[in-house]
Design a protein around this motif. Structure first.
Motif, short mmCIF file in Angstrom:
data_model
loop_
_atom_site.label_atom_id
_atom_site.label_comp_id
_atom_site.label_asym_id
_atom_site.label_seq_id
_atom_site.Cartn_x
_atom_site.Cartn_y
_atom_site.Cartn_z
N SER A 158 0.78 -1.15 -0.19
CA SER A 158 -0.04 0.08 0.11
C SER A 158 0.86 1.17 0.05
O SER A 158 2.03 1.21 0.63
CB SER A 158 -0.79 0.06 1.19
N GLY A 159 0.35 2.33 -0.34
CA GLY A 159 1.07 3.56 -0.44
C GLY A 159 2.21 3.44 -1.64
O GLY A 159 2.25 2.82 -2.57
N GLY A 160 3.09 4.71 -1.67
CA GLY A 160 4.20 4.69 -2.50
C GLY A 160 3.62 5.23 -3.82
O GLY A 160 2.30 5.67 -3.99
N ALA A 161 4.44 4.92 -5.13
CA ALA A 161 4.21 5.60 -6.38
C ALA A 161 2.99 4.98 -6.82
O ALA A 161 2.31 5.53 -7.75
CB ALA A 161 5.28 5.16 -7.05
N GLY A 162 2.41 3.56 -6.50
CA GLY A 162 1.15 3.12 -6.93
C GLY A 162 0.09 3.10 -5.84
O GLY A 162 -1.12 2.43 -6.19
N GLY A 163 0.16 4.00 -4.95
CA GLY A 163 -0.76 3.93 -3.75
C GLY A 163 -1.91 4.94 -4.12
O GLY A 163 -1.86 5.52 -5.19
N THR A 164 -2.98 4.89 -3.36
CA THR A 164 -4.22 5.67 -3.44
C THR A 164 -3.94 7.16 -3.67
O THR A 164 -4.34 7.70 -4.46
CB THR A 164 -5.16 5.49 -2.26
N ASN A 165 -3.01 7.55 -2.76
CA ASN A 165 -2.88 8.96 -2.73
C ASN A 165 -2.02 9.73 -3.80
O ASN A 165 -2.04 10.63 -4.26
CB ASN A 165 -2.25 9.42 -1.20
N ALA A 166 -1.28 8.60 -4.40
CA ALA A 166 -0.52 9.00 -5.60
C ALA A 166 -1.47 8.98 -6.81
O ALA A 166 -1.22 10.08 -7.61
CB ALA A 166 0.62 7.71 -5.91
N ARG A 167 -2.47 8.25 -6.52
CA ARG A 167 -3.64 8.31 -7.80
C ARG A 167 -4.44 9.73 -7.65
O ARG A 167 -4.75 10.21 -8.49
CB ARG A 167 -4.43 7.24 -7.59
N TYR A 168 -4.62 9.81 -6.33
CA TYR A 168 -5.39 11.28 -6.12
C TYR A 168 -4.54 12.51 -6.63
O TYR A 168 -5.18 13.25 -7.01
CB TYR A 168 -5.40 11.31 -4.52
N ASP B 73 5.59 -4.98 -8.12
CA ASP B 73 4.57 -4.26 -7.65
C ASP B 73 5.14 -2.40 -8.03
O ASP B 73 6.51 -2.34 -7.85
CB ASP B 73 4.30 -4.06 -6.23
N PRO B 74 4.24 -1.64 -8.66
CA PRO B 74 4.66 -0.41 -8.98
C PRO B 74 5.47 0.45 -8.19
O PRO B 74 6.48 1.12 -8.18
CB PRO B 74 3.59 0.23 -9.77
N SER B 75 4.79 0.24 -6.75
CA SER B 75 5.27 1.11 -5.67
C SER B 75 6.67 0.65 -5.45
O SER B 75 7.59 1.22 -4.88
CB SER B 75 4.56 1.15 -4.42
N VAL B 76 7.11 -0.92 -5.07
CA VAL B 76 8.31 -1.40 -4.87
C VAL B 76 9.34 -1.15 -5.89
O VAL B 76 10.41 -0.69 -5.77
CB VAL B 76 8.20 -3.07 -4.64
N VAL B 77 8.76 -1.19 -7.15
CA VAL B 77 9.73 -0.91 -7.91
C VAL B 77 10.30 0.48 -8.16
O VAL B 77 11.35 0.90 -8.38
CB VAL B 77 9.04 -1.30 -9.63
N ALA B 78 9.42 1.40 -7.91
CA ALA B 78 9.68 2.72 -8.08
C ALA B 78 10.59 3.14 -6.80
O ALA B 78 11.62 4.14 -7.05
CB ALA B 78 8.48 3.77 -7.76
N TYR B 79 10.42 2.55 -5.52
CA TYR B 79 11.50 2.81 -4.46
C TYR B 79 12.67 2.15 -4.75
O TYR B 79 13.69 2.98 -4.75
CB TYR B 79 10.85 2.02 -3.21
N ARG B 80 12.81 1.07 -5.34
CA ARG B 80 14.07 0.35 -5.70
C ARG B 80 14.90 1.24 -6.65
O ARG B 80 16.14 1.34 -6.60
CB ARG B 80 13.74 -1.08 -6.44
N ASP B 81 14.11 1.74 -7.80
CA ASP B 81 14.68 2.49 -8.96
C ASP B 81 15.32 3.65 -8.08
O ASP B 81 16.40 4.42 -8.70
CB ASP B 81 13.65 2.87 -9.95
N SER B 82 14.60 4.38 -7.09
CA SER B 82 14.92 5.51 -6.61
C SER B 82 16.35 5.27 -5.66
O SER B 82 16.92 6.34 -5.32
CB SER B 82 13.78 6.21 -5.65
N ALA B 83 16.59 4.21 -5.12
CA ALA B 83 17.59 3.75 -4.22
C ALA B 83 18.93 3.49 -4.96
O ALA B 83 19.58 2.75 -4.58
CB ALA B 83 17.26 2.75 -3.40
N GLY B 84 18.93 3.90 -6.19
CA GLY B 84 20.46 3.43 -6.94
C GLY B 84 21.87 3.88 -6.35
O GLY B 84 22.57 2.95 -6.37
N ALA B 85 21.67 4.79 -5.46
CA ALA B 85 22.96 5.20 -4.43
C ALA B 85 23.15 4.17 -3.70
O ALA B 85 24.54 4.00 -3.29
CB ALA B 85 22.66 6.44 -4.02
#
Length: 468
Positions: free
Chosen positions: A9-19, A434-446
């Motif tokens: 739940s939450g993240g880039a694919g979460g409800t508030n992101a869609r909001y 999951d898009p939220s997990v993938v988005a988090y993983r992609d953002s953590a490249g450092a």
């Protein structure tokens, strides 16, 4: 548990992101309505253009056709004026939908909080009445007797609570009302407020951070395989946290590590592993020299910037971190709570470092306001009662992803353990699409490498102490 089922739940694919996406669509609709209105105004200006009016003398029929065509394009049923109004109304409707959904969500949350508070307040008044008049205790005794008859003498309380951790939410949520019912007590409206009252019984003190000698090497560098391997995913992050959690023994100085990640281009990033509570001291116990104790728990639950947080900042300084280097905080239980509060204070005197990412395992962080620039991934075992100690659900925000998994061992400690519960879940999380997990993983490249790119890791261990 070899293959836990994950719920995200939450993240880039979460409800508030869609909001937020709907809100952006509403803004674009407003912008388009404005552009169309401007074009329409220009079109109406063309209707009375002097040159066009003058042409009516020479070609009345052509002039009439041009005027009729323009009026149809501008003010006809499908004209620009109608389109402008349609897009404006659509923007209003989109914003109304989002506001309505958010208002319902907030109202439901407030209703639950109010109900729990009222139950606690009523319980407090009832207990006081029972003390003043023993006959008033008969209803309570009858209720307890009925509960005993219902559950029997062989009730396994650990199994009950881990099967139904919502009981903990209710009990903790009743706390502020119970406290408020006490004679002379201040009115406490929420869990952080109640925690602040309890925190007055625990002196947080000040801190020191030292670099211990690891295994007689003369340095604080941990060269174990787990700690020198560049992390490639969530499993490597939690494996490092689990290793440090095992090294930080109860009754010993609080121990954390800073994994210094150096990339081939010379850039650096820092991963801090923060274990959970090791000292379960009570308010009436002698002052604790250990920062990983119950005192830190109640202080950070109340939203305080703790000495443990300051000590972690000092450890980062000793490890060579600059205020601009990216920092990821990885914490178990209390460690995750401190990590979330440090993220809240990122870039301030409370934690003068650039926290960009947080990973928590079994931590109650629902009440901590995380800046939008910090990405949070919270892992919670559905049968772990510890994440319920804040009596709230994690917020559904684009920068806050919560991963819930199901691992029931029938034991409070095992359900909360990094090795038994959270490490297997982290391995499964590495396979998530999951898009939220993938988005988090992609953002953590450092912090997360692809492996074999020449990135190196040096793990520096620090001991944190409380000074009274």
């Amino acid at each position: 548990m070899s293959d836990p089922q994950l719920q995200v739940s939450g993240g880039a694919g979460g409800t508030n992101a869609r909001y937020e996406d709907i809100g952006l669509l509403a803004q674009h609709s407003d912008d388009l309505a404005g552009d169309l209105a401007a074009i329409t105004a220009q079109g109406h200006g063309m209707l009375v253009d002097p040159d066009l009016l003058a042409s009516a003398v020479l070609n009345p029929d052509g002039f009439a056709k041009i005027e009729a065509g323009l009026l149809q394009a501008l003010d006809g049923p499908d004209g620009l004026t109608a389109l402008s109004l349609d897009f404006g109304q659509r923007a209003i409707a989109l914003r109304t939908v989002v506001a309505s959904y958010q208002a319902v969500d907030e109202a439901q949350a407030r209703t639950i909080d109010t109900l729990r508070w009222s139950l606690g307040f009523g319980l407090g008044l009832g207990l006081q009445g029972a003390v003043a008049n023993p006959l008033a205790a008969l209803p309570f005794a009858s209720t307890l007797g009925a509960a005993g008859a219902l559950f029997g003498d062989d009730l396994d309380w650990q199994q009950l609570l881990t099967d139904h951790p919502g009981i903990i939410d209710t009990l903790v949520g009743m706390g502020p009302g119970l406290v408020s019912s006490l004679p002379g007590a201040p009115l406490v409206g929420d869990v952080p407020g109640a925690a602040n009252l309890l925190a007055d019984w625990y002196q947080d003190g000040t801190f020191t951070a030292t670099a211990p000698d690891i295994n007689g090497t003369g340095t604080n560098i941990d060269t174990s395989d787990t700690m020198v391997r560049p992390p490639q995913g969530f499993a490597d992050l939690i494996a490092g946290l689990n290793y440090r959690n095992g090294e930080a023994d109860a009754g010993q100085p609080d121990q954390i590590d800073v994994r210094v990640i150096t990339h081939p281009d010379g850039s650096t990033a820092y991963v801090v592993d923060i274990p959970g509570t090791k000292v379960m001291n009570m308010p009436w116990d002698p002052a604790s020299p250990f920062l990983n104790d119950m005192g830190t728990n109640v202080h950070v639950l109340g939203g305080d910037t703790t000495s443990r947080q300051h000590a972690i900042a000092e450890a980062l300084k000793m490890a060579g971190a600059s205020p601009t280097d990216p920092v990821m905080l990885v914490g178990h239980s209390q460690g995750g709570m401190v990590a979330a509060q440090a993220a809240h204070d990122s870039g301030t005197s409370g934690f003068p470092y650039n926290v960009t990412h947080v990973v928590t395992a079994g931590s109650p962080i629902a009440n901590t306001d995380i800046p939008t620039g910090v990405q949070v991934l919270a892992m919670e075992n559905a049968h772990d009662i510890v994440p319920h100690l804040d009596a709230g659900d994690n917020p559904d925000r684009p920068n806050h992803t919560t991963v819930t998994f199901d691992d029931q061992n029938g034991n409070i400690g095992k359900n909360h353990a990094t090795d038994l519960a959270y490490l297997p879940a982290a391995r499964a999380l590495d396979q998530s699409t999951d898009p939220s997990v993938v988005a988090y993983r992609d953002s953590a490249g450092a912090f997360l490498t692809g492996g074999g790119d020449g990135t190196t890791v040096e793990s520096k261990v620090y001991e944190l102490h409380r000074v009274h």
